[in-house]
Design a protein around this motif. Structure first.
Motif, PDB file in Angstrom:
ATOM      1  N   ILE A 111      39.398  24.299  73.555  1.00 26.48           N
ATOM      2  CA  ILE A 111      37.963  24.419  73.290  1.00 26.48           C
ATOM      3  C   ILE A 111      37.738  25.698  72.490  1.00 26.48           C
ATOM      4  O   ILE A 111      38.084  26.789  72.955  1.00 26.48           O
ATOM      5  N   TRP A 112      37.162  25.554  71.310  1.00 31.28           N
ATOM      6  CA  TRP A 112      36.939  26.700  70.429  1.00 31.28           C
ATOM      7  C   TRP A 112      35.531  27.247  70.619  1.00 31.28           C
ATOM      8  O   TRP A 112      34.544  26.504  70.610  1.00 31.28           O
ATOM      9  N   PHE A 113      35.448  28.567  70.779  1.00 31.96           N
ATOM     10  CA  PHE A 113      34.172  29.260  70.876  1.00 31.96           C
ATOM     11  C   PHE A 113      34.056  30.217  69.685  1.00 31.96           C
ATOM     12  O   PHE A 113      34.898  31.100  69.533  1.00 31.96           O
ATOM     13  N   PRO A 114      33.034  30.044  68.840  1.00 30.76           N
ATOM     14  CA  PRO A 114      32.925  30.862  67.623  1.00 30.76           C
ATOM     15  C   PRO A 114      32.491  32.297  67.942  1.00 30.76           C
ATOM     16  O   PRO A 114      32.150  32.625  69.086  1.00 30.76           O
ATOM     17  N   SER A 115      32.475  33.133  66.918  1.00 28.45           N
ATOM     18  CA  SER A 115      32.143  34.549  67.108  1.00 28.45           C
ATOM     19  C   SER A 115      30.701  34.761  67.542  1.00 28.45           C
ATOM     20  O   SER A 115      30.384  35.762  68.178  1.00 28.45           O
TER      21      SER A 115
ATOM     22  N   LEU B  84      37.121  33.928  81.891  1.00 26.13           N
ATOM     23  CA  LEU B  84      36.259  34.981  81.369  1.00 26.13           C
ATOM     24  C   LEU B  84      36.617  35.265  79.917  1.00 26.13           C
ATOM     25  O   LEU B  84      37.772  35.547  79.596  1.00 26.13           O
ATOM     26  N   ILE B  85      35.631  35.157  79.037  1.00 25.19           N
ATOM     27  CA  ILE B  85      35.796  35.536  77.633  1.00 25.19           C
ATOM     28  C   ILE B  85      35.049  36.844  77.433  1.00 25.19           C
ATOM     29  O   ILE B  85      33.832  36.908  77.633  1.00 25.19           O
ATOM     30  N   ALA B  86      35.783  37.890  77.066  1.00 20.34           N
ATOM     31  CA  ALA B  86      35.188  39.210  76.868  1.00 20.34           C
ATOM     32  C   ALA B  86      34.907  39.408  75.374  1.00 20.34           C
ATOM     33  O   ALA B  86      35.818  39.326  74.548  1.00 20.34           O
ATOM     34  N   ILE B  87      33.657  39.650  75.046  1.00 15.60           N
ATOM     35  CA  ILE B  87      33.255  39.851  73.650  1.00 15.60           C
ATOM     36  C   ILE B  87      33.208  41.349  73.371  1.00 15.60           C
ATOM     37  O   ILE B  87      32.432  42.088  73.986  1.00 15.60           O
ATOM     38  N   THR B  88      34.034  41.792  72.446  1.00 21.01           N
ATOM     39  CA  THR B  88      34.062  43.177  72.011  1.00 21.01           C
ATOM     40  C   THR B  88      33.550  43.259  70.579  1.00 21.01           C
ATOM     41  O   THR B  88      33.164  42.251  69.976  1.00 21.01           O
ATOM     42  N   THR B  89      33.568  44.467  70.017  1.00 20.58           N
ATOM     43  CA  THR B  89      33.036  44.657  68.663  1.00 20.58           C
ATOM     44  C   THR B  89      33.852  43.923  67.608  1.00 20.58           C
ATOM     45  O   THR B  89      33.328  43.598  66.542  1.00 20.58           O
ATOM     46  N   ASP B  90      35.132  43.652  67.876  1.00 16.09           N
ATOM     47  CA  ASP B  90      35.977  42.965  66.903  1.00 16.09           C
ATOM     48  C   ASP B  90      36.213  41.491  67.273  1.00 16.09           C
ATOM     49  O   ASP B  90      37.164  40.873  66.805  1.00 16.09           O
ATOM     50  N   PHE B  91      35.341  40.923  68.090  1.00 16.44           N
ATOM     51  CA  PHE B  91      35.489  39.532  68.509  1.00 16.44           C
ATOM     52  C   PHE B  91      35.212  38.585  67.341  1.00 16.44           C
ATOM     53  O   PHE B  91      34.179  38.675  66.684  1.00 16.44           O
ATOM     54  N   THR B  92      36.153  37.686  67.064  1.00 15.63           N
ATOM     55  CA  THR B  92      36.013  36.736  65.954  1.00 15.63           C
ATOM     56  C   THR B  92      36.078  35.288  66.414  1.00 15.63           C
ATOM     57  O   THR B  92      36.259  34.383  65.602  1.00 15.63           O
ATOM     58  N   GLY B  93      35.926  35.072  67.705  1.00 21.24           N
ATOM     59  CA  GLY B  93      36.042  33.723  68.247  1.00 21.24           C
ATOM     60  C   GLY B  93      37.336  33.580  69.026  1.00 21.24           C
ATOM     61  O   GLY B  93      38.279  34.357  68.851  1.00 21.24           O
TER      62      GLY B  93
END
Length: 261
Positions: free
Chosen positions: A186-190, A48-57
């Protein structure tokens, strides 16, 4: 983010790292019993990747083990979506959208990782059968598209996705740790799209796929950003009214401030 939330997030990361280290240790110390059940075993450091307001990848570690010599190929696919590609032309001195093509069920994210160059690992027919590589993806065209040959529009779509870091034109490297263990990052961008991802791990020997495993990954928004995102999509009219009202309020406040100055 509150101190309690930060503490919880830190503890979760420590637990994930502990589980990952324990799993790798088990695979290293007891490879024979584990690999008798399956020639390929793979997992993710985080599902699980949680995206918050300060997510930069972020990076996700994929690791696993095989029961003998072979090559490992990893294919990452994001949730599918329909995308319209338009071409502008200048008519009477004005640039307008002249032609467009809508592609159906396009992966929003796509990446491949491999232990060696793909042409050294797998033959062309097998590669296309498993959709390994950007050139093997099949993009269906909507019936109402007004272009006879969509190849140029497909190439434009791939260039846009590559520029956005959502498509990887070249395979990422998969590294072996010894004879059986392997890993790749594996890189996931912002700007990574949210949704359910499918990560397919293939074991290839003599050009043939001898084993495969599919691992899920979920990317989701959390926090106030997720609440606003959900509200904007469910109540788009009210969201639009609120946005206009906030803009008018900000303009009126600025007017009062500068008038006093």
């Amino acid at each position: 983010m509150s101190a309690i939330a930060q503490g919880s997030l830190g503890r979760c990361r420590v637990r994930r790292r502990t589980v990952l280290a324990a799993t790798l240790l088990v695979l290293l110390l007891a490879p024979v019993p584990l690999l008798r059940a399956a020639p390929l075993v793979a997992d993710l450091s985080n599902h699980l990747i949680a995206i918050t307001t300060d997510f930069t990848g972020t990076e996700v570690l994929l690791f696993g083990a095989v029961d003998g010599p072979g090559d490992v190929i990893v294919v990452v696919r994001g949730p599918v979506t329909d995308i319209a590609v338009r071409r502008k032309e200048r008519i009477a001195g004005v640039w307008v959208n002249r032609h467009s093509v809508e592609f159906i069920s396009v992966p929003s994210f796509y990446a491949v990782a491999s232990t060696r160059p793909l042409d050294e690992v797998i033959d062309e027919a097998t590669r296309r059968r498993h959709a390994i590589g950007l050139d093997t993806l099949q993009f269906a065209v909507a019936p109402d598209s007004d272009v006879d040959d969509p190849a140029e529009f497909r190439a434009a779509l791939e260039r846009i996705k590559v520029r956005q870091l959502l498509y990887r034109p070249n395979p990422i490297e998969v590294n072996f740790l010894g004879d059986t263990l392997f890993r790749t990052d594996i890189w996931f961008p912002s700007n990574v799209p949210i949704g359910s991802y499918v990560i397919e791990v293939l074991l290839v020997r003599d050009g043939a796929v001898v084993s495969a495993q599919t691992t899920p990954l979920v990317i989701s928004k959390i926090g106030i950003g997720a609440d606003i995102f959900e509200w904007a999509h469910r109540q788009s009219f009210l969201y639009g009214l609120a946005t206009v009202a906030m803009a008018l309020l900000a303009g009126w406040t600025a007017h009062l401030v500068f008038r006093r100055i």
